[in-house]
Design a protein around this motif. Structure first.
Motif: not given
Length: 581
Positions: A537-557
């Protein structure tokens, strides 16, 4: 770190194809699916494979039933024995399994997914939605079993619950009745309702049972396998609705015998009743008085509530009020034990299950295409959590009140020495109860009117569902198709009653259980397909993308700037070179 808002995962194609009314290409999986409203009302003509095969088999069944009733009775008896011996456990297990399944969907991560677009509001306000849910929870079954089931379980307790007259007999009788009429049936309905509502309003698919199998079958859901699924749905609806019509005919016959003084006429009068009411349905369908049917249905609801209030006021009011919380507590306390009953406990339990629990589960399964489509249509814009809460709780509350009123009043009379359970047939017990109160004749006539309108409006709705399945999912099937299935439904009800011989109810129960088994297997696969759909579902996929993206961004930052960084969403300048655009 930059995050590509248009294509967060370069390995995922930006556009994908999904089976839908227009076979269109739809956006990226994180985005809403555009739904073409006109696609569902457009006529697509008769699917001659689905309609032709089911119609021929239905006519062959009718010919067999009318020409050689004993032969059909023998064959159905043998088939029932096989079903009970080999698959009785499956009905018991899946009945409770569906309750757990829909509660898991509602309480878990899928609960916030809307049955529509992300920004879509519910189509109906809460009051109207609950009122229509209440209407769906009422029917011939509640009229037929409102007195009969609690009274039967009180006078002849289910196996393992003690002898008649034991101190807990009242609580056990109501708990067993609520087990059959509350969470379990509506969880069964909810599985199909969710699958249809999600597929139609969230994914833009056709209103077909087969369309919900796209996640499992892909394009094969539009081919031969899909047609088989829709044919099984038609058969389930045909026999399940016919069982309800048969119960209505039995109750009207009893009323005519008691109120009208008509003597015993065997099954002949049943055939006459079914014929007259089927003609009434056909006339309503031909005249196109859809508003008239809706008007009659609203009157029916008012009459049903008035009848319940009448019995509540003139009956043992305080006893009924005390019974409601007691019955609910007993039901919740015994639900695990009742859910675990199987034929392994002996022949007595096996016979009891066949008459009660397994018959009910089969009946509910066979009604799922009809009720599931109804509750799907009125639930657009609700979240899965709201849908499950409303579908499970509102009708369950209606059933609690209904059975406490009618069953409680009957049990109180039985305790006071009025032997309702030992007098007459099971369908006559409601009239026996009303006979103990003022204006019994008027109340009994109201019962017959209620059942007759339930018959006509129920046949109308079920025939439209079968017509829709026969005409590739249109919500406005042709009049001829609807009339054919309405007439076939009445005729099947007559055959089912004839198969039972002197015990017409047995014929209804036998054939309902047999006919429901194939669609039960469809429902199990449907639950799997729904979960697979929800995982993407788009909402579930968005959660997955957001979680991965934020995790990666925080580690990089943190790695580059410590605690002093911000996350910015911008277009990836290399996106065009990756081939993902």
């Amino acid at each position: 770190m930059s995050i590509d808002a248009e294509n967060p995962n370069p390995k995922t194609s930006v556009r994908r194809t999904l089976s839908s009314p227009t076979d269109r290409v739809i956006p990226h999986p994180v985005l809403d699916v555009p739904v073409e409203e006109a696609a569902y009302t457009r006529s697509r003509g008769v699917d001659w494979v689905v309609f032709g095969v089911t119609a021929v088999i239905a006519v062959a069944f009718l010919v067999w039933g009318f020409v050689s009733t004993p032969s059909l009775a023998d064959a159905s008896g043998s088939a029932l024995t096989w079903v009970m011996d080999n698959t009785g456990w499956l009905f018991v297990l899946t009945g409770s399994g569906f309750v757990v399944f829909v509660l898991w969907l509602a309480l878990g991560r899928y609960g916030t997914i809307p049955l529509g677009r992300d920004d879509e509001e519910p189509e109906f306000n809460g009051v109207s939605w609950i009122a229509m849910m209440f209407s769906a929870g009422m029917g011939i079954g509640l009229m037929f079993f409102g007195v009969a089931e609690p009274l039967t379980h009180f006078s002849t307790p289910p196996p393992g619950t003690g002898d008649a007259g034991n101190p807990e007999a009242v609580q056990n009788a109501l708990a067993t009745t609520l087990f059959h009429w509350t969470l379990h049936p509506w969880a069964i309905y909810a599985v199909v309702g969710l699958a249809i509502a999600y597929g139609v309003y969230r994914k833009g698919r056709l209103q077909l049972i087969s369309a919900a199998f796209v996640p499992l079958l892909g394009e094969r859901a539009n081919g031969p396998w899909g047609k088989v699924i829709d044919m099984l749905a038609i058969f389930a609806t045909l026999f399940g609705s016919a069982a309800s019509l048969g119960l209505g005919a039995l109750q009207i016959r009893s009323g005519l015998q008691i109120v009208g003084g008509i003597g015993e006429a065997g099954n002949t009068i049943l055939i006459v009743i079914i014929t007259v009411l089927t003609i009434a349905f056909v006339l309503s369908a031909v005249s196109g008085i859809a508003r008239g049917i809706q008007w009659l249905s609203n009157i029916n609801m008012v009459l049903a509530v008035s009848l319940a209030l009448f019995v509540f006021v003139v009956g043992p009011t305080v006893f009924i009020l005390n019974l409601m919380p007691t019955a609910m507590a007993s039901y919740l306390g015994d639900i695990a034990m009742m859910s675990a009953r199987t034929g392994a406990e002996g022949t007595e339990v096996n016979a009891w299950l066949q008459t009660w629990t397994i018959f009910y589960w089969a009946w509910w399964v066979s009604w799922t295409p009809f009720v599931g489509m109804f509750i799907a249509r009125i639930s657009r814009g609700r979240t899965i959590r709201q849908f499950v809460a409303g579908v499970l709780l509102v009708p369950s509350l209606v059933s609690l009140v209904w059975f406490a009123v009618f069953g409680g009043a009957a049990i109180k009379l039985q305790q006071e020495g009025v032997d309702l359970a030992g007098e007459g047939s099971i369908e006559a017990q409601l009239f026996g109860l009303l006979d103990q109160y003022p204006i019994a004749t008027v109340a009994s006539v109201v019962v017959m009117v209620l059942v007759a309108i339930f018959f006509v409006s129920g046949a109308d709705a079920a025939s439209i569902v079968m017509g829709s399945l026969s005409e590739r999912g249109t919500i406005k099937p042709g009049r001829g198709t609807v009339i054919f299935w309405g007439v076939a439904m009445g005729a099947v009800a007559a055959v089912m009653l004839l198969v039972g011989g002197e015990d017409a109810l047995t014929g209804l129960q036998t054939i309902t259980i047999i006919a429901a088994l194939p669609f039960l297997l469809v429902m199990i696969a449907l639950a799997v397909a729904l979960v697979k759909d929800l995982r993407n579902d788009p909402k579930v996929v968005r959660r997955q993308y957001a979680s991965e993206a934020v995790d990666n961004a925080v580690v990089s930052g943190v790695s580059q700037h410590g605690d002093d960084f911000v996350i910015v969403v911008e277009k990836d300048p290399d996106a065009g070179q990756s081939g993902a655009g």
